[in-house]
Enzyme design. Sequence first.
Site, PDB file in Angstrom:
ATOM      1  N   ARG A 117      -7.758   9.589   1.315  1.00  0.00           N
ATOM      2  CA  ARG A 117      -7.231   9.077   2.214  1.00  0.00           C
ATOM      3  C   ARG A 117      -8.094   9.141   3.625  1.00  0.00           C
ATOM      4  O   ARG A 117      -9.098   9.845   3.830  1.00  0.00           O
ATOM      5  CB  ARG A 117      -5.863   9.864   2.649  1.00  0.00           C
ATOM      6  N   GLN A 166      -1.066  11.609  14.031  1.00  0.00           N
ATOM      7  CA  GLN A 166      -2.194  12.006  13.809  1.00  0.00           C
ATOM      8  C   GLN A 166      -3.074  11.443  14.706  1.00  0.00           C
ATOM      9  O   GLN A 166      -3.282  12.645  15.317  1.00  0.00           O
ATOM     10  CB  GLN A 166      -2.363  11.692  12.900  1.00  0.00           C
ATOM     11  N   ASP A 310       8.085   7.029   7.511  1.00  0.00           N
ATOM     12  CA  ASP A 310       7.577   7.489   6.652  1.00  0.00           C
ATOM     13  C   ASP A 310       9.357   7.074   5.814  1.00  0.00           C
ATOM     14  O   ASP A 310       9.226   7.330   4.105  1.00  0.00           O
ATOM     15  CB  ASP A 310       8.542   8.831   6.869  1.00  0.00           C
ATOM     16  N   LYS A 337      -0.805   6.090   2.760  1.00  0.00           N
ATOM     17  CA  LYS A 337      -0.454   7.342   2.613  1.00  0.00           C
ATOM     18  C   LYS A 337      -0.765   7.737   1.250  1.00  0.00           C
ATOM     19  O   LYS A 337      -1.615   7.755   1.163  1.00  0.00           O
ATOM     20  CB  LYS A 337       1.165   7.149   2.853  1.00  0.00           C
ATOM     21  N   ARG A 341       1.880   2.798  -0.647  1.00  0.00           N
ATOM     22  CA  ARG A 341       3.390   3.133  -0.741  1.00  0.00           C
ATOM     23  C   ARG A 341       4.060   1.375  -0.721  1.00  0.00           C
ATOM     24  O   ARG A 341       5.228   1.855  -0.458  1.00  0.00           O
ATOM     25  CB  ARG A 341       4.122   3.950   0.405  1.00  0.00           C
ATOM     26  N   ARG A 383       7.331  11.664  -1.475  1.00  0.00           N
ATOM     27  CA  ARG A 383       8.554  10.259  -1.217  1.00  0.00           C
ATOM     28  C   ARG A 383       9.405   9.119  -2.513  1.00  0.00           C
ATOM     29  O   ARG A 383       9.748   8.525  -2.338  1.00  0.00           O
ATOM     30  CB  ARG A 383       8.107   9.145   0.314  1.00  0.00           C
TER      31      ARG A 383
END
Length: 420
Positions: A117, A166, A310, A337, A341, A383
């Site tokens: 990532r 972040q 999210d 992510k 996603r 998730r």
Amino acid sequence: MSVRTVKKIKSYDRVIDCMPDKSISIRAVLFNAIADGTAVIENLLQSDDVKSALGCAESLGAHVEFIGGKVIITGARPAGSRLDCGNSGTTARLLTGLLAGYDGTFRISGDDSLRSRPMRRVIDPIVSMGGKIVCDVADGRLPLSVIGAPESLRGIDYEMPIASAQVKSAILLAGLNADGETTVRERVISRDHTENMLAAMGADIMRGDGYTTVRRSALCAKDMIVTGDISSAAYPMCLALMTGGRCTVKNVGINKTRTGILDVLNDMGANIVYDNLRGGAEPSADITVSGGSRLKPFEIDGDIIPRLIDEIPALCALACFVEGDSVVRGASELRVKETDRIASTADALGALGANVETASDGLTVHGGKKLSFGVVDPRLDHRIAMIGAIAGAAGDGANILDAECAAVSYPNFFGEVIDV
């Protein structure tokens, strides 16, 4: 590879205690780990990501003790160490900024997913402040070494190119040990848990319209009670709406930077009732949702995206059960992510018979088609495992591969949300 079978749920009516907030839990651990004094943290999430943050806190020299469901953290001045962040991008990115102003060399790494990532978005502004960061790979991914440079760290005025709590947090944390002022400017406001917590812990921080400024300051340990995570509440709420049932989730955090999903559900026609509202910097409430039989499709884009990034996979799962086309745009951040996603959401729901189209920055769900039993591979993304489970439960069942990855953010998800 393990397999978890999810059976079809015919009716859903449940009261659930909300999982503690993962973002707040990680910050409570890391900030108190370097603070002066001892803090008692109640309702800390006991998930894999938070356990990684606790391990990093201990590696930095903090003392961590569990007593009667509470976590006691006594801070210490960080010294050089090796830090395993597991699957937690929040932990890795916040530590990169936080440690830039301390003496020592700090080696930051994680699991295979985390090492894939992006970190350059954090590295570049910290380096522009005078921070010293050495990466093993040219594209700036983990592992990396933060070589603390307190003597050369200086404040900057930084305009965020993307909405990312972040990245914003990493810069502000570096600013705590930098000369001068560090200002972060946001066109679209991202979640503000860091700002709230720094203010509560005595940081020299000022907030205005679209900006936050910090000056050199030490943090004082702060006792905290972690509110519930609206990202975790999304799964039972959406499952209730998928099945035409109802669900009450207790103690859900309703920080205004996180409540985009409630706005979308309200616009879709869901009934949403708030009880036991509790105020403060991190307000919370008991939330009951119902009314799935008359829902309308949604179209989301723009400034709301950071407020529900999210929760988009869960909303896409819900959209499968709503007649019409539901559309997500402006969500390219989903591509970086734990998995891509956009792709993994489409693949998971498609494995159950849903009709989902992808774009570079979003998805279109052609809803109203009956789902069938299928096998969902979440690719170890918590998730995606959970949306496969709720879509299967509201459809005709599903087999979820490596379902235990849900524990990254929601321990006992299957026992509390799915199993009846």
